[in-house]
Design an enzyme around this catalytic site. Structure first.
Site, PDB file in Angstrom:
ATOM      1  N   ILE A   9     -22.047   5.370  -4.611  1.00  0.00           N
ATOM      2  CA  ILE A   9     -20.655   5.013  -4.927  1.00  0.00           C
ATOM      3  C   ILE A   9     -20.231   5.544  -6.297  1.00  0.00           C
ATOM      4  O   ILE A   9     -19.040   5.796  -6.532  1.00  0.00           O
ATOM      5  CB  ILE A   9     -20.466   3.476  -4.823  1.00  0.00           C
ATOM      6  CG1 ILE A   9     -18.993   3.110  -4.635  1.00  0.00           C
ATOM      7  CG2 ILE A   9     -21.065   2.745  -6.015  1.00  0.00           C
ATOM      8  CD1 ILE A   9     -18.758   1.667  -4.218  1.00  0.00           C
ATOM      9  N   GLY A  30     -29.674  -2.833  -8.613  1.00  0.00           N
ATOM     10  CA  GLY A  30     -28.884  -2.360  -7.471  1.00  0.00           C
ATOM     11  C   GLY A  30     -27.689  -1.511  -7.870  1.00  0.00           C
ATOM     12  O   GLY A  30     -27.752  -0.711  -8.806  1.00  0.00           O
ATOM     13  N   ASP A  32     -25.013  -2.444  -9.263  1.00  0.00           N
ATOM     14  CA  ASP A  32     -24.541  -2.850 -10.597  1.00  0.00           C
ATOM     15  C   ASP A  32     -25.224  -1.978 -11.675  1.00  0.00           C
ATOM     16  O   ASP A  32     -24.554  -1.405 -12.555  1.00  0.00           O
ATOM     17  CB  ASP A  32     -24.893  -4.330 -10.793  1.00  0.00           C
ATOM     18  CG  ASP A  32     -24.193  -4.993 -11.955  1.00  0.00           C
ATOM     19  OD1 ASP A  32     -23.347  -4.349 -12.584  1.00  0.00           O
ATOM     20  OD2 ASP A  32     -24.509  -6.173 -12.236  1.00  0.00           O
ATOM     21  N   SER A 115     -23.286  -8.127  -1.566  1.00  0.00           N
ATOM     22  CA  SER A 115     -24.250  -9.212  -1.244  1.00  0.00           C
ATOM     23  C   SER A 115     -25.408  -8.810  -0.332  1.00  0.00           C
ATOM     24  O   SER A 115     -26.276  -9.645  -0.065  1.00  0.00           O
ATOM     25  CB  SER A 115     -23.555 -10.446  -0.629  1.00  0.00           C
ATOM     26  OG  SER A 115     -22.881 -11.177  -1.625  1.00  0.00           O
ATOM     27  N   THR A 116     -25.424  -7.570   0.173  1.00  0.00           N
ATOM     28  CA  THR A 116     -26.455  -7.237   1.186  1.00  0.00           C
ATOM     29  C   THR A 116     -27.761  -6.717   0.595  1.00  0.00           C
ATOM     30  O   THR A 116     -28.671  -6.357   1.338  1.00  0.00           O
ATOM     31  CB  THR A 116     -25.929  -6.188   2.196  1.00  0.00           C
ATOM     32  OG1 THR A 116     -25.690  -4.951   1.505  1.00  0.00           O
ATOM     33  CG2 THR A 116     -24.667  -6.647   2.872  1.00  0.00           C
TER      34      THR A 116
HETATM   35  N1  AR6 Z   1     -24.063   3.222  -4.167  1.00  0.00           N
HETATM   36  C1  AR6 Z   1     -23.689   2.503  -3.078  1.00  0.00           C
HETATM   37  N2  AR6 Z   1     -24.344   1.417  -2.626  1.00  0.00           N
HETATM   38  C2  AR6 Z   1     -25.442   1.046  -3.305  1.00  0.00           C
HETATM   39  C3  AR6 Z   1     -25.903   1.729  -4.461  1.00  0.00           C
HETATM   40  C4  AR6 Z   1     -25.153   2.870  -4.891  1.00  0.00           C
HETATM   41  N3  AR6 Z   1     -25.500   3.574  -5.963  1.00  0.00           N
HETATM   42  N4  AR6 Z   1     -27.023   1.105  -4.914  1.00  0.00           N
HETATM   43  C5  AR6 Z   1     -27.256   0.077  -4.085  1.00  0.00           C
HETATM   44  N5  AR6 Z   1     -26.329   0.045  -3.111  1.00  0.00           N
HETATM   45  P1  AR6 Z   1     -27.057  -5.057  -4.537  1.00  0.00           P
HETATM   46  P2  AR6 Z   1     -25.910  -7.745  -4.189  1.00  0.00           P
HETATM   47  C6  AR6 Z   1     -26.169  -0.909  -1.988  1.00  0.00           C
HETATM   48  O1  AR6 Z   1     -28.423  -5.605  -4.570  1.00  0.00           O
HETATM   49  O2  AR6 Z   1     -26.738  -7.976  -2.970  1.00  0.00           O
HETATM   50  C7  AR6 Z   1     -27.503  -6.964  -9.042  1.00  0.00           C
HETATM   51  O3  AR6 Z   1     -28.645  -7.085  -9.806  1.00  0.00           O
HETATM   52  C8  AR6 Z   1     -27.405  -1.647  -1.540  1.00  0.00           C
HETATM   53  O4  AR6 Z   1     -28.158  -0.854  -0.632  1.00  0.00           O
HETATM   54  O5  AR6 Z   1     -26.702  -3.997  -5.505  1.00  0.00           O
HETATM   55  O6  AR6 Z   1     -24.452  -8.114  -4.145  1.00  0.00           O
HETATM   56  C9  AR6 Z   1     -26.309  -7.723  -9.607  1.00  0.00           C
HETATM   57  O7  AR6 Z   1     -26.323  -7.757 -11.015  1.00  0.00           O
HETATM   58  C10 AR6 Z   1     -26.811  -2.862  -0.858  1.00  0.00           C
HETATM   59  O8  AR6 Z   1     -26.465  -2.543   0.497  1.00  0.00           O
HETATM   60  O9  AR6 Z   1     -25.940  -6.227  -4.731  1.00  0.00           O
HETATM   61  C11 AR6 Z   1     -26.498  -9.080  -9.018  1.00  0.00           C
HETATM   62  O10 AR6 Z   1     -27.415  -9.853  -9.763  1.00  0.00           O
HETATM   63  C12 AR6 Z   1     -25.511  -3.107  -1.619  1.00  0.00           C
HETATM   64  O11 AR6 Z   1     -25.317  -1.948  -2.449  1.00  0.00           O
HETATM   65  C13 AR6 Z   1     -27.074  -8.796  -7.657  1.00  0.00           C
HETATM   66  O12 AR6 Z   1     -27.732  -7.545  -7.760  1.00  0.00           O
HETATM   67  C14 AR6 Z   1     -25.523  -4.328  -2.510  1.00  0.00           C
HETATM   68  O13 AR6 Z   1     -26.812  -4.530  -3.061  1.00  0.00           O
HETATM   69  C15 AR6 Z   1     -26.014  -8.660  -6.603  1.00  0.00           C
HETATM   70  O14 AR6 Z   1     -26.624  -8.547  -5.347  1.00  0.00           O
END
Ligand code: AR6
Length: 166
Positions: A9, A30, A32, A115-116
């Site tokens: 993204i 992730g 973030d 959230s996934t």
């Molecule tokens: N581009 C697009 N999607 C992505 C990318 C990217 N670069 N990297 C990961 N994903 P998550 P959450 C997808 O864990 O579950 C953090 O530490 C990933 O495959 O990033 O909402 C925050 O600070 C998944 O499908 O977010 C919070 O503490 C999706 O993004 C916590 O994680 C969301 O995964 C939030 O958890």
């Protein structure tokens, strides 16, 4: 128009990308972590001024070194089995992000699958909430300035789920 996009993204040339953040808005892993790394340290400096964010709400910052002009930070629900209001909270994230994008006059907005990852929301259930929340928004806002919503998949499974739903 809803478009499914596979990839990182942080690379997208859109008006706003959504960050799946946590309450502190001070960074994490992730997506973030990827957004903060790509945007540079100025993003954290601005995030410190926002004093956190509630689950289901959204706050906007500039995009700094990202191709996107804005980052809309939202906090998805942690999956707790489905009986703790997770669905409503996740739908609220999508709605609030689109409202904030609208206020900024954005024409294009990209969402990760909120959230996934770390928060453990089942991917199939989250994809259904994402698609229905975005469609509902446009039903309620027929004159929206947002022309394109990208649902960004970072894995094949999420892509397949979005394709089935759209
Ligand atoms: N581009 C697009 N999607 C992505 C990318 C990217 N670069 N990297 C990961 N994903 P998550 P959450 C997808 O864990 O579950 C953090 O530490 C990933 O495959 O990033 O909402 C925050 O600070 C998944 O499908 O977010 C919070 O503490 C999706 O993004 C916590 O994680 C969301 O995964 C939030 O958890």
């Amino acid at each position: 128009m809803i478009q499914i996009v596979t990839g990182d993204i942080t690379k997208l040339c859109v008006d706003a990308i959504v960050n799946a953040a946590n309450h502190s808005l001070l960074g994490g892993g992730g997506v973030d972590g990827a957004i903060h790394r790509a945007a540079g340290p100025e993003l954290l400096t601005e995030c410190r001024t926002l004093h956190g964010c509630d689950t289901g709400d959204a706050k906007v910052t500039a995009g700094y070194r990202l191709p996107a002009k804005y980052v809309i930070h939202t906090v998805g629900p942690v999956w707790g089995g489905g009986s703790c209001g997770e669905e409503d909270k996740l739908a609220c994230c999508y709605r609030r992000c689109l409202e904030e994008a609208e206020k900024k006059g954005c024409q294009s907005v990209a969402f990760p699958a909120i959230s996934t990852g770390v928060y453990g929301y089942p991917k199939d259930k989250a994809a259904a909430v994402a698609v229905s929340a975005v469609k509902k928004y446009f039903r309620n806002e027929p004159h929206s300035c947002i022309e394109k919503v990208m649902l960004v998949c970072f894995d094949e499974r999420t892509r397949d789920l979005y394709e089935e739903l759209l």
